[in-house]
Design a protein around this motif. Structure first.
Motif, PDB file in Angstrom:
ATOM      1  N   VAL A  21      -7.286 -60.155  65.808  1.00  0.00           N
ATOM      2  CA  VAL A  21      -7.512 -59.027  65.204  1.00  0.00           C
ATOM      3  C   VAL A  21      -8.159 -58.094  66.268  1.00  0.00           C
ATOM      4  O   VAL A  21      -7.615 -56.776  66.124  1.00  0.00           O
ATOM      5  CB  VAL A  21      -8.926 -59.361  64.380  1.00  0.00           C
ATOM      6  N   VAL A  22      -8.802 -58.502  67.155  1.00  0.00           N
ATOM      7  CA  VAL A  22      -9.223 -57.471  68.234  1.00  0.00           C
ATOM      8  C   VAL A  22      -8.192 -56.826  68.927  1.00  0.00           C
ATOM      9  O   VAL A  22      -8.107 -55.617  69.158  1.00  0.00           O
ATOM     10  CB  VAL A  22     -10.334 -58.264  69.250  1.00  0.00           C
ATOM     11  N   LEU A  23      -7.154 -57.822  69.376  1.00  0.00           N
ATOM     12  CA  LEU A  23      -6.023 -57.220  69.990  1.00  0.00           C
ATOM     13  C   LEU A  23      -5.349 -56.162  69.324  1.00  0.00           C
ATOM     14  O   LEU A  23      -4.745 -55.301  69.735  1.00  0.00           O
ATOM     15  CB  LEU A  23      -5.167 -58.320  70.621  1.00  0.00           C
ATOM     16  N   ASP A  24      -5.220 -56.045  67.863  1.00  0.00           N
ATOM     17  CA  ASP A  24      -4.435 -55.452  67.075  1.00  0.00           C
ATOM     18  C   ASP A  24      -5.099 -54.279  67.053  1.00  0.00           C
ATOM     19  O   ASP A  24      -4.690 -52.973  67.069  1.00  0.00           O
ATOM     20  CB  ASP A  24      -4.189 -56.156  65.717  1.00  0.00           C
ATOM     21  N   ILE A  25      -6.528 -54.190  66.991  1.00  0.00           N
ATOM     22  CA  ILE A  25      -7.322 -52.991  66.611  1.00  0.00           C
ATOM     23  C   ILE A  25      -6.926 -52.282  68.151  1.00  0.00           C
ATOM     24  O   ILE A  25      -7.130 -50.948  67.983  1.00  0.00           O
ATOM     25  CB  ILE A  25      -8.712 -53.411  66.425  1.00  0.00           C
ATOM     26  N   ALA A  26      -7.467 -53.080  69.166  1.00  0.00           N
ATOM     27  CA  ALA A  26      -7.258 -52.370  70.477  1.00  0.00           C
ATOM     28  C   ALA A  26      -6.079 -51.405  70.679  1.00  0.00           C
ATOM     29  O   ALA A  26      -6.076 -50.454  71.324  1.00  0.00           O
ATOM     30  CB  ALA A  26      -7.428 -53.251  71.685  1.00  0.00           C
ATOM     31  N   GLU A  27      -4.812 -51.934  70.138  1.00  0.00           N
ATOM     32  CA  GLU A  27      -3.604 -51.729  70.388  1.00  0.00           C
ATOM     33  C   GLU A  27      -3.564 -50.178  69.650  1.00  0.00           C
ATOM     34  O   GLU A  27      -2.975 -49.265  70.036  1.00  0.00           O
ATOM     35  CB  GLU A  27      -2.395 -52.415  69.972  1.00  0.00           C
ATOM     36  N   ARG A  28      -4.174 -50.468  68.336  1.00  0.00           N
ATOM     37  CA  ARG A  28      -4.003 -48.973  67.462  1.00  0.00           C
ATOM     38  C   ARG A  28      -4.870 -47.907  68.078  1.00  0.00           C
ATOM     39  O   ARG A  28      -4.699 -46.789  67.896  1.00  0.00           O
ATOM     40  CB  ARG A  28      -4.401 -49.260  65.995  1.00  0.00           C
ATOM     41  N   VAL A  29      -6.046 -48.455  68.533  1.00  0.00           N
ATOM     42  CA  VAL A  29      -6.799 -47.573  69.048  1.00  0.00           C
ATOM     43  C   VAL A  29      -6.165 -46.812  70.271  1.00  0.00           C
ATOM     44  O   VAL A  29      -6.390 -45.522  70.460  1.00  0.00           O
ATOM     45  CB  VAL A  29      -8.131 -48.212  69.561  1.00  0.00           C
ATOM     46  N   ARG A  30      -5.593 -47.495  71.241  1.00  0.00           N
ATOM     47  CA  ARG A  30      -4.931 -46.929  72.422  1.00  0.00           C
ATOM     48  C   ARG A  30      -3.859 -45.946  72.041  1.00  0.00           C
ATOM     49  O   ARG A  30      -3.769 -44.876  72.533  1.00  0.00           O
ATOM     50  CB  ARG A  30      -4.321 -48.105  73.075  1.00  0.00           C
ATOM     51  N   ALA A  31      -3.132 -46.318  70.992  1.00  0.00           N
ATOM     52  CA  ALA A  31      -2.026 -45.577  70.193  1.00  0.00           C
ATOM     53  C   ALA A  31      -2.807 -44.041  70.133  1.00  0.00           C
ATOM     54  O   ALA A  31      -1.878 -43.128  70.086  1.00  0.00           O
ATOM     55  CB  ALA A  31      -1.347 -46.061  69.209  1.00  0.00           C
ATOM     56  N   VAL A  32      -3.931 -43.953  69.591  1.00  0.00           N
ATOM     57  CA  VAL A  32      -4.263 -42.585  68.968  1.00  0.00           C
ATOM     58  C   VAL A  32      -5.043 -42.040  70.342  1.00  0.00           C
ATOM     59  O   VAL A  32      -5.540 -40.670  70.321  1.00  0.00           O
ATOM     60  CB  VAL A  32      -5.041 -42.592  67.856  1.00  0.00           C
ATOM     61  N   THR A  33      -5.838 -42.765  71.117  1.00  0.00           N
ATOM     62  CA  THR A  33      -6.912 -42.176  71.998  1.00  0.00           C
ATOM     63  C   THR A  33      -6.140 -42.019  73.368  1.00  0.00           C
ATOM     64  O   THR A  33      -6.492 -41.385  74.325  1.00  0.00           O
ATOM     65  CB  THR A  33      -8.054 -43.020  72.037  1.00  0.00           C
ATOM     66  N   GLY A  34      -5.115 -42.777  73.715  1.00  0.00           N
ATOM     67  CA  GLY A  34      -4.476 -42.872  74.910  1.00  0.00           C
ATOM     68  C   GLY A  34      -4.945 -44.038  75.797  1.00  0.00           C
ATOM     69  O   GLY A  34      -6.097 -44.722  75.358  1.00  0.00           O
ATOM     70  N   PRO A  35      -4.654 -44.341  77.050  1.00  0.00           N
ATOM     71  CA  PRO A  35      -5.013 -45.268  77.824  1.00  0.00           C
ATOM     72  C   PRO A  35      -6.443 -45.450  78.474  1.00  0.00           C
ATOM     73  O   PRO A  35      -6.880 -46.404  79.010  1.00  0.00           O
ATOM     74  CB  PRO A  35      -4.037 -45.542  78.897  1.00  0.00           C
ATOM     75  N   ASP A  36      -7.250 -44.151  78.528  1.00  0.00           N
ATOM     76  CA  ASP A  36      -8.447 -43.880  79.211  1.00  0.00           C
ATOM     77  C   ASP A  36      -9.428 -43.975  78.415  1.00  0.00           C
ATOM     78  O   ASP A  36     -10.721 -44.087  79.023  1.00  0.00           O
ATOM     79  CB  ASP A  36      -8.082 -42.351  80.166  1.00  0.00           C
ATOM     80  N   THR A  37      -9.401 -44.200  77.373  1.00  0.00           N
ATOM     81  CA  THR A  37     -10.746 -44.592  76.367  1.00  0.00           C
ATOM     82  C   THR A  37     -11.418 -45.974  76.701  1.00  0.00           C
ATOM     83  O   THR A  37     -10.625 -46.794  76.657  1.00  0.00           O
ATOM     84  CB  THR A  37     -10.508 -44.506  74.925  1.00  0.00           C
ATOM     85  N   TRP A  38     -12.953 -45.822  76.737  1.00  0.00           N
ATOM     86  CA  TRP A  38     -13.255 -47.087  77.059  1.00  0.00           C
ATOM     87  C   TRP A  38     -13.556 -47.855  75.870  1.00  0.00           C
ATOM     88  O   TRP A  38     -13.934 -47.554  74.930  1.00  0.00           O
ATOM     89  CB  TRP A  38     -14.807 -46.750  77.794  1.00  0.00           C
ATOM     90  N   ILE A  39     -13.293 -49.242  76.049  1.00  0.00           N
ATOM     91  CA  ILE A  39     -13.864 -50.109  74.969  1.00  0.00           C
ATOM     92  C   ILE A  39     -14.973 -50.959  75.441  1.00  0.00           C
ATOM     93  O   ILE A  39     -14.775 -51.515  76.590  1.00  0.00           O
ATOM     94  CB  ILE A  39     -12.689 -50.965  74.614  1.00  0.00           C
ATOM     95  N   VAL A  40     -16.084 -50.779  74.556  1.00  0.00           N
ATOM     96  CA  VAL A  40     -17.088 -51.642  75.084  1.00  0.00           C
ATOM     97  C   VAL A  40     -17.333 -52.876  73.994  1.00  0.00           C
ATOM     98  O   VAL A  40     -17.453 -52.663  72.533  1.00  0.00           O
ATOM     99  CB  VAL A  40     -18.442 -50.837  74.965  1.00  0.00           C
TER     100      VAL A  40
END
Length: 421
Positions: free
Chosen positions: A122-141
């Motif tokens: 679930v986390v990996l799916d969410i992270a991929e979707r986040v990267r798709a809209v924010t780009g690769p530079d947004t930090w995930i904490v």
């Protein structure tokens, strides 16, 4: 700055908001978006979070949404605080291993593996979707448990992620209180894996005060850590309170068999908190929130986000980060929990003094388990689950691993797509 909280409907979110309200000058947040599929919770937690900010005079505005992409777009940092399966799944994690005489806990042992299996995909799916809209530079904490395994999954998938746990900051606050010093005066030599750490030195004014601290306050420390004071004195360190599951395993199992599961306690606390949050006259953090757990997470999270996004220079934080060559007895891609320098480029572990075998052996053992746990979480398969359990130092017997694997899969089938095939 926009900050997005995935899992923002949690009853713990107001603790994070309260931390942001207290850091108005250093963390320039003007928008906080709470993302959660639970509309009912968002409709309560969102407005209460705004009242907290308004009461503190903080200018940030809170928005709520169940649309991840909408919530993440434009974010400088995204915080992950998920609980896949809710408290019901947690209750299972805390109870099914007890039938086999194994500890029931949501971050270690069979229960911890169950949580990892549910959570990592679930986390990996969410992270991929986040990267798709924010780009690769947004930090995930990442604060989602098991933090070490989940953070390793994110890093292996190429995300800019740092894992965060509240164990170190909680211990720092306890020690600073005992010493009657400001928290920032106290530095910890904290080493290990998430929920498997030892504090080997407590440095104040350049001096290691840990031996005297144990001599003067050993009983109080042992009570807080739920470990024998004789153990603290013999080892000369402060183990994480999660090490009680290793150092006092059988005693803990006996205790768990007679106690109410923590999941049931938290469920009751959550119901009470939601009632309080719903009262439009309440605009300050309720005392009941302290019963929810996660002490000082808000402070640690706010400090970490500030370091990652402000451009104000490097700060020192205890985080979960890729090992590299920091602990030479571990693979470079392992995720460890140590003091690190953190700035806008990420987290870099500080040098660590040699770790003696009484600690490095268990660290190595659990790292091997975490490798197999992540493999099972990503690829699925009942035998991969059994292999990870067999490698866990709290299990390690074939018959136990086989029984626990079958029970784990049966308990979590609804959350494991591969188990439905």
């Amino acid at each position: 700055m926009k900050l997005t909280v995935v899992g923002g409907g949690s009853t713990y979110t107001p603790e994070l908001i309260d931390g942001i309200a207290g850091r108005r000058t250093s963390l320039a947040v003007d928008e906080i978006v709470l993302v959660d599929p639970d509309h009912d919770r968002l409709s309560v937690v969102g407005p209460f979070s705004q009242r907290l900010l308004d009461h503190a005079g903080h200018p940030a505005r809170v928005r709520t949404t169940s649309n991840l992409e909408e919530g993440a777009e434009g974010a400088s940092a995204v915080l992950f605080q998920l609980r896949v399966g809710g408290q019901a799944a947690r209750r299972s994690d805390e109870t099914f291993p007890l039938d086999c005489g194994c500890v029931g806990q949501e971050t270690t042992g069979a229960g911890g593996l169950a949580k990892a299996l549910r959570t990592v995909p679930v986390v990996l799916d969410i992270a991929e979707r986040v990267r798709a809209v924010t780009g690769p530079d947004t930090w995930i904490v990442n604060f989602t448990n098991p933090v070490g395994i989940v953070t390793r999954a994110l890093l292996e998938a190429g995300h800019r992620a740092v894992g965060l746990c509240n164990v170190a900051i909680t211990l720092q606050r306890l020690v600073s209180t005992l010493l009657d010093r400001a928290p920032d005066d106290v530095k910890l030599d904290h080493v290990g894996l998430n929920h498997l750490t030892w504090t080997r030195r407590v440095v104040v004014d350049g001096q290691d005060v840990l031996p005297q601290l144990i001599a003067d306050h050993g009983e109080a420390l042992a009570e807080d850590l739920e470990l024998p004071v004789e153990l603290l004195r013999r080892l000369g360190v402060l183990p994480s309170y999660y090490l009680k599951y290793f150092y006092s395993h059988d005693e803990i199992v006996r205790k768990q068999r007679t106690e109410r599961p923590r999941a049931d306690v938290v469920t009751d606390v959550e119901h009470e908190l939601l009632k309080i949050y719903s009262d439009e006259n309440v605009s300050t953090k309720p005392k009941e929130l302290a019963e929810r757990g996660g002490a000082y997470y808000s402070e640690a999270a706010v400090q970490l986000v500030h370091a990652l996004t402000s451009g104000g220079g490097a700060e020192e934080h205890v985080v979960n980060v890729r090992n590299g060559a920091t602990l030479p007895f571990l693979p470079s891609d392992a995720v460890i929990e140590v003091p690190s320098t953190v700035d806008t480029t990420g987290a870099t572990p500080l040098p660590v003094a040699d770790v003696p075998p009484e600690f490095s052996g268990l660290i190595s053992h659990v790292t091997a388990y975490e490798h197999l746990a992540l493999k099972a979480a990503v690829h699925g398969g009942r035998d991969r689950v059994a292999d990870a359990l067999l490698a866990h130092p709290l299990i390690g017997q074939f018959s136990l691993a086989e029984k626990l694997a079958d029970d784990l899969v049966a308990e979590n089938r609804d959350h494991l797509p591969w188990a439905k095939l």
